[in-house]
Motif scaffolding. Structure first.
Motif, PDB file in Angstrom:
ATOM      1  N   LEU A   1       0.802  -1.221   0.000  1.00 49.82           N
ATOM      2  CA  LEU A   1       0.000   0.000   0.000  1.00 49.82           C
ATOM      3  C   LEU A   1       0.835   1.271   0.000  1.00 49.82           C
ATOM      4  O   LEU A   1       0.297   2.361  -0.182  1.00 49.82           O
ATOM      5  CB  LEU A   1      -0.959  -0.005   1.198  1.00 49.82           C
ATOM      6  N   ASN A   2       2.150   1.153   0.176  1.00 48.45           N
ATOM      7  CA  ASN A   2       3.029   2.319   0.108  1.00 48.45           C
ATOM      8  C   ASN A   2       3.367   2.700  -1.323  1.00 48.45           C
ATOM      9  O   ASN A   2       3.858   3.803  -1.566  1.00 48.45           O
ATOM     10  CB  ASN A   2       4.328   2.068   0.889  1.00 48.45           C
ATOM     11  N   LEU A   3       3.121   1.804  -2.276  1.00 47.48           N
ATOM     12  CA  LEU A   3       3.430   2.098  -3.679  1.00 47.48           C
ATOM     13  C   LEU A   3       2.385   3.045  -4.261  1.00 47.48           C
ATOM     14  O   LEU A   3       1.193   2.953  -3.927  1.00 47.48           O
ATOM     15  CB  LEU A   3       3.496   0.810  -4.490  1.00 47.48           C
ATOM     16  N   PRO A   4       2.792   3.958  -5.152  1.00 43.97           N
ATOM     17  CA  PRO A   4       1.870   4.967  -5.699  1.00 43.97           C
ATOM     18  C   PRO A   4       0.636   4.374  -6.387  1.00 43.97           C
ATOM     19  O   PRO A   4      -0.450   4.938  -6.289  1.00 43.97           O
ATOM     20  CB  PRO A   4       2.728   5.738  -6.701  1.00 43.97           C
ATOM     21  N   GLU A   5       0.781   3.247  -7.082  1.00 43.03           N
ATOM     22  CA  GLU A   5      -0.365   2.689  -7.804  1.00 43.03           C
ATOM     23  C   GLU A   5      -1.468   2.160  -6.886  1.00 43.03           C
ATOM     24  O   GLU A   5      -2.582   1.918  -7.328  1.00 43.03           O
ATOM     25  CB  GLU A   5       0.070   1.603  -8.797  1.00 43.03           C
ATOM     26  N   TYR A   6      -1.157   2.000  -5.596  1.00 42.84           N
ATOM     27  CA  TYR A   6      -2.149   1.495  -4.640  1.00 42.84           C
ATOM     28  C   TYR A   6      -2.548   2.532  -3.598  1.00 42.84           C
ATOM     29  O   TYR A   6      -3.241   2.218  -2.631  1.00 42.84           O
ATOM     30  CB  TYR A   6      -1.624   0.228  -3.949  1.00 42.84           C
TER      31      TYR A   6
ATOM     32  N   ILE B   1      -9.570  -0.213  -6.390  1.00 46.07           N
ATOM     33  CA  ILE B   1      -8.666  -0.190  -7.537  1.00 46.07           C
ATOM     34  C   ILE B   1      -8.917  -1.444  -8.362  1.00 46.07           C
ATOM     35  O   ILE B   1      -9.415  -2.458  -7.858  1.00 46.07           O
ATOM     36  CB  ILE B   1      -7.177  -0.116  -7.125  1.00 46.07           C
ATOM     37  N   TYR B   2      -8.577  -1.354  -9.631  1.00 53.14           N
ATOM     38  CA  TYR B   2      -8.672  -2.476 -10.557  1.00 53.14           C
ATOM     39  C   TYR B   2      -7.263  -2.917 -10.901  1.00 53.14           C
ATOM     40  O   TYR B   2      -6.442  -2.103 -11.331  1.00 53.14           O
ATOM     41  CB  TYR B   2      -9.437  -2.043 -11.811  1.00 53.14           C
TER      42      TYR B   2
END
Length: 154
Positions: free
Chosen positions: A40-45, A55-56
């Protein structure tokens, strides 16, 4: 006491046949192995850090047509993104935002990302027609959380 709970559990499990898992019309989706880690620290999440967002994940190894992950406030939920009321095709992914999504095939099949159940058909004016004959709910995947990491699996 232990045998009492076992008997009650057995009766409950064997008498619940009205759900989509046991419905012969709900056999379009394949049982594909799913094992997806999310940080969850990654930008896409990042959207998953807010309650009510989803999110998809469109990945070849993610379910039948990708996976939808939702922050329900009480935890995270994951659903197969393929419309269970269709034979999988190029348009059958359920894409949405927030807590609901609609199939891309033009028929307007709309689903809740909280309980996976069909809400009805999306009408051209934006309203949802309830009780539209949709029999099957979204396929659920297990989500385990450890800190800022999620593991989605079946």
């Amino acid at each position: 006491m232990r045998s009492f709970f076992l008997i009650i559990s057995f009766v409950f499990l064997t008498t619940c046949s009205g759900d989509s898992v046991n419905n012969p019309n709900c056999r379009f989706l394949l049982d594909v192995p799913v094992n997806i880690p999310l940080n969850l620290n990654l930008p896409e999440y990042q959207n998953l850090n807010s309650i009510g967002n989803s999110i998809y994940i469109n990945d070849i190894n993610a379910g039948n047509a990708g996976i939808i992950v939702t922050n329900a406030g009480t935890g995270f939920l994951a659903w197969d993104a393929s419309d269970p009321n269709h034979i999988p095709s190029n348009c059958s992914a359920v894409i949405g935002s927030g807590l609901e999504g609609t199939c891309g095939c033009g028929d307007g099949n709309t689903y809740s990302f909280i309980n996976g159940q069909p809400l009805g058909r999306l009408l051209p004016n934006g309203d949802i027609e309830p009780d539209s004959g949709l029999l099957c709910g979204l396929k659920f995947y297990r989500v385990e959380q450890s800190g800022n990491n999620l593991l989605i699996s079946n």
